[in-house]
Write an enzyme that holds these catalytic residues in place. Structure first.
Site, mmCIF file in Angstrom:
data_model
loop_
_atom_site.group_PDB
_atom_site.id
_atom_site.type_symbol
_atom_site.label_atom_id
_atom_site.label_comp_id
_atom_site.label_asym_id
_atom_site.label_seq_id
_atom_site.Cartn_x
_atom_site.Cartn_y
_atom_site.Cartn_z
ATOM 1 N N LYS A 1 0.854 -1.181 0.000
ATOM 2 C CA LYS A 1 0.000 0.000 0.000
ATOM 3 C C LYS A 1 0.893 1.235 0.000
ATOM 4 O O LYS A 1 1.954 1.239 0.646
ATOM 5 C CB LYS A 1 -0.884 -0.053 1.248
ATOM 6 C CG LYS A 1 -1.913 1.050 1.392
ATOM 7 C CD LYS A 1 -2.726 0.808 2.660
ATOM 8 C CE LYS A 1 -3.805 1.842 2.911
ATOM 9 N NZ LYS A 1 -4.568 1.541 4.147
ATOM 10 N N SER B 1 -9.242 1.322 3.358
ATOM 11 C CA SER B 1 -8.510 2.111 2.390
ATOM 12 C C SER B 1 -7.455 1.315 1.627
ATOM 13 O O SER B 1 -6.825 1.835 0.709
ATOM 14 C CB SER B 1 -7.812 3.270 3.135
ATOM 15 O OG SER B 1 -6.889 2.774 4.103
ATOM 16 N N SER C 1 -9.485 -0.958 7.422
ATOM 17 C CA SER C 1 -8.869 -0.774 6.115
ATOM 18 C C SER C 1 -8.185 -2.007 5.559
ATOM 19 O O SER C 1 -7.824 -2.030 4.381
ATOM 20 C CB SER C 1 -7.879 0.395 6.162
ATOM 21 O OG SER C 1 -8.568 1.617 6.280
#
Length: 647
Positions: free
Chosen positions: A116, A191, A215
């Site tokens: 990420k 996310s 997330s």
């Protein structure tokens, strides 16, 4: 191929032992159609293929890059990647040479991964999904990135995320919206949705996300993956752009529990530079591969947390799927008991400290970053370097009380109360886990709001929780169930997930990202359907494009005058019936030749792959729907899916 626990241990032992046993091997030159497919391939399968010389790490990188080229900006246009590592092939080649000379470092040697884009790396910009950091290179690896580099992984690239991890939809100001590989009209969760979508679409072997409040678990649920939020402090957040230091954790997302366990073992560890690690010093850190147990459900006690099941009609599909999964666990030997914790949701919400920590945590990170062109949230707002829809949230966070406020102290007190209450319930009922839907509703349509994750109990207590897949919804996107345990019970949760995986085999590959052919997305499948009656011949030539879900057709009718043709339509057959309703009108009255295209809905697409779509020709002589024929399944045998029990 699925492996038993003894096979896993043997393969990992071989992987470690063969450092001194492998003779040098010449590099493998990939054929136009590689001898090994990376689609849905596990880490153990990748290692086995490399050990046998069927592929190299360089070949794996090339294979994954081809899938990214085919599906990230083309076809379903998933938009998972922010930036690719231009040195990935060079790094893989060096690891291949090391394997030939000394053997692999361990089970992640040569395995392509993604991070990420809030993980600092020494050589690639870290943006947190924000254009304000578009060129910001940290110049050093964070704790987790460094461990992965030492384990011999190949960083394929950085994945898209909600800007600064503020949200559940994976929309950033640097690359825009990521799409769900199971249904590109739907959110991938967030996310960490870029990581989840890339892993689910077999664009990479395994990937890392972060979880501040759901997330990791929400994108795991929406992409048919396994995702653990570890006990706070077990994984370091040093070198990760912060959202909230009290709640941020780092962890992988994976297609199989074994992959998850291997990835966790490589990155879980107490970091002296992470204050949250201090409370676990002297304690035994969980070992995940060693804990895998296919019998873990036998005798396990699981509490069904009733307050976390939605009561609205739109929650019914997910609730039913989770209840069905719990029923199967009970049949496998688990004891499932109903649990009620009044006001638990209100208590969990009140224990969030994001609003008090974000502004100052971000400022501290930015002021210590030599490559950052902004120094604070206020600076970002002043320069307009942010996503417009987050403007009101940023304004609120920028004006929020800080960690010296009484409101912050109250939230921390609520956090302690939540921890105490959860521990009391787990102990009182002798539970190994509390169970509930990861998210109460299916993944929302892009452009709408995404509501109702049950993320707060784990995030705001610091207790571990894992999301496990339980099936595919009517809209085609997966559904997840969360299991929450007490501190340091992470390995036990992973063991329960492993036992569920062996029992239910819930993983299903997305239909929009099929295996490549000749290094590219497969060409449209051609289908011919002919319907005859007396002198009439109706011929439909159909092309189905799997990466986009587009069905193109051309119909030709001969042997009757135009006025006798009433319609040609596409129908979907329900599971248990012989006929079904119209889902698309293909040819209007009187048009003996007609062509067009349509985007199949997910129920229609699933029906196509299961052989449940048929064409009907209506004429003045046969107006009752008796002239019909099923469409052949494109590209081979039926696709097995796990439908919702509400179907």
């Amino acid at each position: 191929m699925r492996y038993s626990l003894p096979q896993i241990i043997v393969l990992l032992t071989i992987c470690l032992a063969c450092r001194t046993q492998l003779d040098p091997q010449p590099p493998i030159t990939l054929d136009p159609e590689p001898p090994f497919s990376v689609v849905e391939a596990s880490i153990l399968e990748l290692q086995e293929a490399m050990a046998q010389g069927r592929i190299t790490s360089e070949g794996l990188v090339e294979a994954y890059l081809r899938r990214i080229a085919a599906y990230d900006q083309h076809g379903p246009a998933l938009n998972t990647m922010i930036r690719l590592n231009s040195n990935a092939i060079v790094e893989a080649r060096a690891l291949d040479q090391e394997r030939r000379m000394r053997g692999p470092r361990g089970p992640l040697h040569g395995i392509p991964i993604v991070l990420k884009d809030n993980y600092d790396t020494e050589d690639i910009p870290t943006t947190a999904g924000s254009i304000s950091l578009a060129g910001a290179v940290a110049g050093r690896d964070g704790f987790v990135a460094g461990r992965l580099r030492a384990a011999g992984t190949v960083l394929l690239g950085k994945t898209n995320m909600n800007e600064f991890a503020l949200g559940l939809t994976t929309l950033s100001s640097i690359t825009g919206q990521t799409r769900n590989p199971y249904n590109p009209t739907r959110y991938p969760g967030g996310s960490s949705g870029g990581t989840a979508a890339a892993v689910a679409a077999s664009m990479v072997a395994v990937g890392w996300g972060t979880d501040t409040c759901g997330s990791i678990r929400v994108p795991a649920a929406f992409n048919g993956l396994f995702g653990l939020r570890p006990t706070k402090g077990l994984t370091s957040i040093q070198g990760i752009i912060p959202l909230c230091h009290s709640q941020d954790v780092s962890a992988p997302l994976a297609r199989t529990v074994t992959d998850l366990a291997i990835a966790l073992d490589a990155t879980v560890g107490l970091d002296p530079n992470d204050p949250a690690s201090a409370m676990w010093r002297g304690q035994r850190v969980p070992q995940f591969v060693a804990a895998l147990d296919s019998t873990a459900l036998e005798g396990a006690r699981i509490g069904v947390l009733r307050e976390f099941f939605g009561a609205r009609a739109s929650d019914a599909e997910v609730s039913a799927m989770v209840q069905k999964a719990l029923g199967r666990m009970q049949q496998a030997g688990a004891t499932v008991v109903e649990i009620s914790i009044p006001d638990v949701e209100k208590l969990a919400l009140s224990a969030s400290v994001i609003a008090y920590e974000f502004r100052d945590d971000l400022r501290h990170y930015l002021t210590g970053h030599s490559g950052a062109v902004v120094q604070s949230l206020g600076d970002i707002l002043e320069r307009g370097l942010y996503l417009a829809e987050l403007g009101p949230i940023y304004d609120s966070l920028n004006a929020s009380p800080d960690t010296t406020s009484s409101a912050y102290r109250h939230a921390l007190a609520q956090r302690a109360t939540l921890q105490r209450r959860l521990l009391e319930i787990l102990a009182e009922h002798e539970l190994q886990a509390l169970a509930y839907p990861t998210v109460r509703q299916v993944a929302g349509r892009i452009g709408t709001s995404q509501h109702d994750p049950n993320c707060e109990a784990s995030a705001n207590s610091g207790f571990p929780a894992i999301s496990i897949p339980v099936g595919i919804s009517e809209s085609g996107v997966p559904v997840g169930m969360e299991l929450l345990g007490g501190p340091l019970t992470d390995a036990r949760l992973v063991a329960l997930a492993y036992a569920w995986e062996q029992l239910a085999q819930p993983r299903r590959a997305p239909l929009y990202t099929p295996a490549l052919r000749l290094r590219a997305a497969p060409p449209p499948a051609k289908i011919e359907v002919s319907i005859t009656a007396d002198s009439m011949v109706a011929l439909s030539s159909i092309e189905f494009d799997a990466p986009t879900g587009t069905l193109r057709f051309r119909t030709t009718v001969t042997g009757i005058p135009p006025e006798e043709l009433l319609a040609i339509s596409l129908h979907r057959v329900p599971d248990s019936l012989a006929t079904g309703a119209v889902v698309a009108a293909l040819t209007p009255p009187g048009q003996l030749e007609h062509e067009g295209e349509l985007q199949l809905s997910m129920p229609d697409r699933i029906a196509l792959h299961q052989g449940r779509l048929y064409l009907t020709v209506l004429t003045t002589r046969f107006p009752r729907g008796t002239l019909r024929k099923r469409l052949p399944i494109p590209g081979g045998p039926p696709v097995k899916l796990t439908p919702s029990p509400t179907h």
